[in-house]
Write a protein that holds these residues in place. Sequence first.
Motif, PDB file in Angstrom:
ATOM      1  N   GLY A 123       0.788  -1.311   0.066  1.00 41.76           N
ATOM      2  CA  GLY A 123      -0.056   0.082  -0.132  1.00 41.76           C
ATOM      3  C   GLY A 123       0.969   1.257  -0.041  1.00 41.76           C
ATOM      4  N   MET A 124       1.831   1.289   0.849  1.00 40.86           N
ATOM      5  CA  MET A 124       2.895   2.518   0.755  1.00 40.86           C
ATOM      6  C   MET A 124       3.523   2.640  -0.645  1.00 40.86           C
ATOM      7  N   ARG A 125       3.858   1.443  -1.322  1.00 42.29           N
ATOM      8  CA  ARG A 125       4.436   1.621  -2.568  1.00 42.29           C
ATOM      9  C   ARG A 125       3.443   2.211  -3.581  1.00 42.29           C
ATOM     10  N   GLN A 126       2.241   1.786  -3.395  1.00 41.18           N
ATOM     11  CA  GLN A 126       1.406   2.198  -4.365  1.00 41.18           C
ATOM     12  C   GLN A 126       1.121   3.771  -4.102  1.00 41.18           C
ATOM     13  N   ALA A 139       3.117   5.682  -2.922  1.00 40.91           N
ATOM     14  CA  ALA A 139       4.389   6.581  -3.445  1.00 40.91           C
ATOM     15  C   ALA A 139       4.499   6.611  -4.872  1.00 40.91           C
ATOM     16  N   ALA A 140       3.793   5.641  -5.778  1.00 41.44           N
ATOM     17  CA  ALA A 140       3.835   5.698  -7.084  1.00 41.44           C
ATOM     18  C   ALA A 140       2.762   6.736  -7.505  1.00 41.44           C
ATOM     19  N   VAL A 141       1.646   7.044  -6.748  1.00 35.63           N
ATOM     20  CA  VAL A 141       0.645   7.975  -7.129  1.00 35.63           C
ATOM     21  C   VAL A 141       1.236   9.215  -6.624  1.00 35.63           C
ATOM     22  N   THR A 142       1.962   9.281  -5.782  1.00 30.61           N
ATOM     23  CA  THR A 142       2.493  10.815  -5.547  1.00 30.61           C
ATOM     24  C   THR A 142       3.626  10.952  -6.361  1.00 30.61           C
ATOM     25  N   THR A 143       4.473  10.401  -6.832  1.00 29.12           N
ATOM     26  CA  THR A 143       5.451  10.601  -7.809  1.00 29.12           C
ATOM     27  C   THR A 143       4.928  10.800  -9.392  1.00 29.12           C
ATOM     28  N   ALA A 144       3.763  10.238  -9.518  1.00 25.94           N
ATOM     29  CA  ALA A 144       3.222  10.671 -10.908  1.00 25.94           C
ATOM     30  C   ALA A 144       2.575  12.069 -10.776  1.00 25.94           C
ATOM     31  N   ILE A 159      -0.430  11.183 -16.126  1.00 28.99           N
ATOM     32  CA  ILE A 159       0.593  10.095 -16.188  1.00 28.99           C
ATOM     33  C   ILE A 159      -0.137   8.862 -15.532  1.00 28.99           C
ATOM     34  N   VAL A 160       0.164   7.752 -15.976  1.00 24.57           N
ATOM     35  CA  VAL A 160      -0.234   6.409 -15.371  1.00 24.57           C
ATOM     36  C   VAL A 160       0.839   5.844 -14.383  1.00 24.57           C
ATOM     37  N   PRO A 161       0.328   6.135 -12.990  1.00 25.51           N
ATOM     38  CA  PRO A 161       1.400   5.405 -12.102  1.00 25.51           C
ATOM     39  C   PRO A 161       1.891   3.934 -12.269  1.00 25.51           C
ATOM     40  N   GLU A 162       3.037   3.487 -11.839  1.00 27.76           N
ATOM     41  CA  GLU A 162       3.523   2.127 -12.047  1.00 27.76           C
ATOM     42  C   GLU A 162       2.414   1.188 -11.369  1.00 27.76           C
ATOM     43  N   GLY A 163       1.952   0.210 -11.877  1.00 23.47           N
ATOM     44  CA  GLY A 163       1.283  -0.727 -11.077  1.00 23.47           C
ATOM     45  C   GLY A 163      -0.456  -0.009 -10.853  1.00 23.47           C
TER      46      GLY A 163
END
Length: 193
Positions: A37-40, A42-47, A152-156
């Motif tokens: 959940g934290m990784r997801q 982080a991916a959304v925040t980065t995107a 942008i589509v975040p990873e995953g």
Amino acid sequence: MKSAVCRRQQGFTLIEVLVAFLITIVLTGAVYKILSGMRQTAAVTTAKGQAKDMATVVLKAIEKDLSATHAYIDPTVAASVTTSLVQAGNTFSMLVAEAGSYKKVTYDWDGSKNLFRDDASTTRHLICDKVSSLKLNLLSVEQYQVEVKVSIVPEGNVASQTHHQSILVNIKEAGAAYLDPRFRNTTDVLKNY
């Protein structure tokens, strides 16, 4: 008989081992769920951050050229000012001041997320490859509003993260034609006052 009882208390039963194993699996699953959940997140925040940065780059490039666009001033008609900006669909061209002359600059958004900038040297630069919307709105003779949406589509993930941003751009030559005090220089002040 006493030694048999001592040996029995020192070991683990099969039930105790299975319970410990089950508790370990449950805790490991919980930790994995938290970390994924934290990784997801982080991916959304980065995107989102990347989308904002890309929108800023697009707007700064357009603002730089649009503010230096050539304005045609007709002295025979009071307050008659037109700019060299020509918009046709997703393409807009303008004459941009550079080193005492003007060069033609064209922005071309192909509708599929790619925004290109072409200049007089026939050099085609990709400004951004994630633009989902680009609009130029004429507010007055000297002012445009530029709106851009970057997705942008975040990873995953399947859903894209979109950043919408807009700016107001003043065309310096058109403003100077109206003697707008924001664009006066010392020569203008000496000649006109």
